[in-house]
Design a protein around this motif. Structure first.
Motif, PDB file in Angstrom:
ATOM      1  N   ASP A  55     -15.167 -69.773 -12.517  1.00  0.00           N
ATOM      2  CA  ASP A  55     -13.964 -68.963 -12.645  1.00  0.00           C
ATOM      3  C   ASP A  55     -13.745 -68.257 -11.309  1.00  0.00           C
ATOM      4  N   ILE A  56     -12.788 -68.738 -10.524  1.00  0.00           N
ATOM      5  CA  ILE A  56     -12.550 -68.168  -9.199  1.00  0.00           C
ATOM      6  C   ILE A  56     -12.119 -66.713  -9.295  1.00  0.00           C
ATOM      7  N   GLU A  57     -11.428 -66.339 -10.346  1.00  0.00           N
ATOM      8  CA  GLU A  57     -10.977 -64.959 -10.499  1.00  0.00           C
ATOM      9  C   GLU A  57     -12.167 -64.001 -10.633  1.00  0.00           C
ATOM     10  N   LEU A  58     -13.124 -64.346 -11.499  1.00  0.00           N
ATOM     11  CA  LEU A  58     -14.319 -63.507 -11.651  1.00  0.00           C
ATOM     12  C   LEU A  58     -15.113 -63.432 -10.347  1.00  0.00           C
ATOM     13  N   GLN A  59     -15.206 -64.564  -9.658  1.00  0.00           N
ATOM     14  CA  GLN A  59     -15.947 -64.569  -8.397  1.00  0.00           C
ATOM     15  C   GLN A  59     -15.260 -63.695  -7.346  1.00  0.00           C
ATOM     16  N   CYS A  60     -13.931 -63.750  -7.282  1.00  0.00           N
ATOM     17  CA  CYS A  60     -13.204 -62.928  -6.304  1.00  0.00           C
ATOM     18  C   CYS A  60     -13.446 -61.443  -6.550  1.00  0.00           C
ATOM     19  N   HIS A  61     -13.304 -61.011  -7.788  1.00  0.00           N
ATOM     20  CA  HIS A  61     -13.511 -59.596  -8.096  1.00  0.00           C
ATOM     21  C   HIS A  61     -14.945 -59.167  -7.751  1.00  0.00           C
ATOM     22  N   SER A  62     -15.902 -60.033  -8.013  1.00  0.00           N
ATOM     23  CA  SER A  62     -17.296 -59.717  -7.715  1.00  0.00           C
ATOM     24  C   SER A  62     -17.541 -59.644  -6.206  1.00  0.00           C
ATOM     25  N   VAL A  63     -16.947 -60.557  -5.439  1.00  0.00           N
ATOM     26  CA  VAL A  63     -17.085 -60.527  -3.979  1.00  0.00           C
ATOM     27  C   VAL A  63     -16.511 -59.227  -3.429  1.00  0.00           C
ATOM     28  N   PHE A  64     -15.327 -58.859  -3.881  1.00  0.00           N
ATOM     29  CA  PHE A  64     -14.697 -57.633  -3.372  1.00  0.00           C
ATOM     30  C   PHE A  64     -15.523 -56.402  -3.734  1.00  0.00           C
ATOM     31  N   LYS A  65     -16.111 -56.405  -4.927  1.00  0.00           N
ATOM     32  CA  LYS A  65     -16.982 -55.301  -5.344  1.00  0.00           C
ATOM     33  C   LYS A  65     -18.204 -55.226  -4.420  1.00  0.00           C
ATOM     34  N   ASN A  66     -18.804 -56.369  -4.115  1.00  0.00           N
ATOM     35  CA  ASN A  66     -19.981 -56.398  -3.243  1.00  0.00           C
ATOM     36  C   ASN A  66     -19.646 -55.939  -1.821  1.00  0.00           C
ATOM     37  N   VAL A  67     -18.507 -56.381  -1.297  1.00  0.00           N
ATOM     38  CA  VAL A  67     -18.080 -55.959   0.039  1.00  0.00           C
ATOM     39  C   VAL A  67     -17.895 -54.445   0.061  1.00  0.00           C
ATOM     40  N   LYS A  68     -17.214 -53.915  -0.939  1.00  0.00           N
ATOM     41  CA  LYS A  68     -16.961 -52.468  -1.021  1.00  0.00           C
ATOM     42  C   LYS A  68     -18.280 -51.687  -1.042  1.00  0.00           C
ATOM     43  N   MET A  69     -19.257 -52.165  -1.814  1.00  0.00           N
ATOM     44  CA  MET A  69     -20.565 -51.496  -1.875  1.00  0.00           C
ATOM     45  C   MET A  69     -21.236 -51.450  -0.506  1.00  0.00           C
ATOM     46  N   ILE A  70     -21.245 -52.580   0.178  1.00  0.00           N
ATOM     47  CA  ILE A  70     -21.902 -52.632   1.488  1.00  0.00           C
ATOM     48  C   ILE A  70     -21.192 -51.714   2.471  1.00  0.00           C
ATOM     49  N   LEU A  71     -19.870 -51.771   2.500  1.00  0.00           N
ATOM     50  CA  LEU A  71     -19.115 -50.894   3.401  1.00  0.00           C
ATOM     51  C   LEU A  71     -19.443 -49.425   3.152  1.00  0.00           C
ATOM     52  N   GLU A  72     -19.361 -49.015   1.903  1.00  0.00           N
ATOM     53  CA  GLU A  72     -19.581 -47.610   1.574  1.00  0.00           C
ATOM     54  C   GLU A  72     -21.026 -47.188   1.811  1.00  0.00           C
ATOM     55  N   ASP A  73     -21.981 -48.042   1.469  1.00  0.00           N
ATOM     56  CA  ASP A  73     -23.386 -47.716   1.703  1.00  0.00           C
ATOM     57  C   ASP A  73     -23.686 -47.571   3.200  1.00  0.00           C
ATOM     58  N   ALA A  74     -22.937 -48.305   4.029  1.00  0.00           N
ATOM     59  CA  ALA A  74     -23.143 -48.249   5.478  1.00  0.00           C
ATOM     60  C   ALA A  74     -22.377 -47.098   6.137  1.00  0.00           C
ATOM     61  N   GLY A  75     -21.488 -46.433   5.377  1.00  0.00           N
ATOM     62  CA  GLY A  75     -20.731 -45.321   5.935  1.00  0.00           C
ATOM     63  C   GLY A  75     -19.319 -45.663   6.359  1.00  0.00           C
ATOM     64  N   SER A  76     -18.817 -46.794   5.937  1.00  0.00           N
ATOM     65  CA  SER A  76     -17.440 -47.182   6.219  1.00  0.00           C
ATOM     66  C   SER A  76     -16.674 -47.179   4.895  1.00  0.00           C
ATOM     67  N   SER A  77     -15.536 -47.849   4.845  1.00  0.00           N
ATOM     68  CA  SER A  77     -14.768 -47.900   3.612  1.00  0.00           C
ATOM     69  C   SER A  77     -13.797 -49.071   3.629  1.00  0.00           C
ATOM     70  N   TRP A  78     -13.263 -49.368   2.462  1.00  0.00           N
ATOM     71  CA  TRP A  78     -12.350 -50.495   2.285  1.00  0.00           C
ATOM     72  C   TRP A  78     -11.142 -50.396   3.219  1.00  0.00           C
ATOM     73  N   ASP A  79     -10.602 -49.204   3.378  1.00  0.00           N
ATOM     74  CA  ASP A  79      -9.398 -49.028   4.193  1.00  0.00           C
ATOM     75  C   ASP A  79      -9.674 -49.157   5.691  1.00  0.00           C
ATOM     76  N   ARG A  80     -10.928 -49.334   6.061  1.00  0.00           N
ATOM     77  CA  ARG A  80     -11.276 -49.483   7.482  1.00  0.00           C
ATOM     78  C   ARG A  80     -11.553 -50.946   7.852  1.00  0.00           C
ATOM     79  N   ILE A  81     -11.331 -51.859   6.917  1.00  0.00           N
ATOM     80  CA  ILE A  81     -11.487 -53.289   7.209  1.00  0.00           C
ATOM     81  C   ILE A  81     -10.389 -53.705   8.186  1.00  0.00           C
ATOM     82  N   VAL A  82     -10.783 -54.415   9.253  1.00  0.00           N
ATOM     83  CA  VAL A  82      -9.813 -54.882  10.244  1.00  0.00           C
ATOM     84  C   VAL A  82      -9.699 -56.399  10.315  1.00  0.00           C
TER      85      VAL A  82
END
Length: 136
Positions: A55-82
């Protein structure tokens, strides 16, 4: 400086979740796997251990959740993606749905993006993201 998130799925190789260089944070490829388990949201296997359906939809939501976690844990945020590089294993079937979901997540911040089709990814997943964000 290398960074490992305590909340994101473990890397499948000898690489960090992210690396800070100056004011940029480079994320290693992030897939939809779940932390601490071999589970991949939306993937079903046949009796031979081959992908039967996904299910590509479930995988997409999970990928975005994982990216958000890594960004925030590292001290960045979703709105700082370039910049985002997207790897899909089935462009023909999944590109439209991916674009639809991507637009939901990036309606306020629209980074540069490249999307490519690949024959396979290191685990039985259909989508992976490579992300660059700014960080203080």
């Amino acid at each position: 400086m290398n960074f490992e998130s305590e909340n994101a799925p473990e890397p499948v190789g000898a690489y960090p979740h992210a690396k800070k260089v100056g004011n940029l944070l480079f994320l290693s490829g992030v897939g939809p796997r779940e932390k601490g388990t071999p589970n991949i949201p939306g993937v079903e296997f046949n009796t031979f251990g081959e992908i039967f359906s996904y299910d590509i939809e479930l995988q997409c939501h999970s990928v975005f959740k994982n990216v958000k976690m890594i960004l925030e844990d590292a001290g960045s945020s979703w709105d700082r993606i370039v910049d985002v590089t997207v790897f899909l294993t089935n462009m023909k079937n999944d590109f439209a749905k991916f674009n639809e979901i991507y637009a939901e997540y990036f309606k306020d911040n629209q980074p540069c993006r490249t999307t490519v089709e690949v024959n396979a990814l290191p685990t039985p997943i259909a989508v992976e993201l490579k992300v660059i964000a700014t960080i203080d």
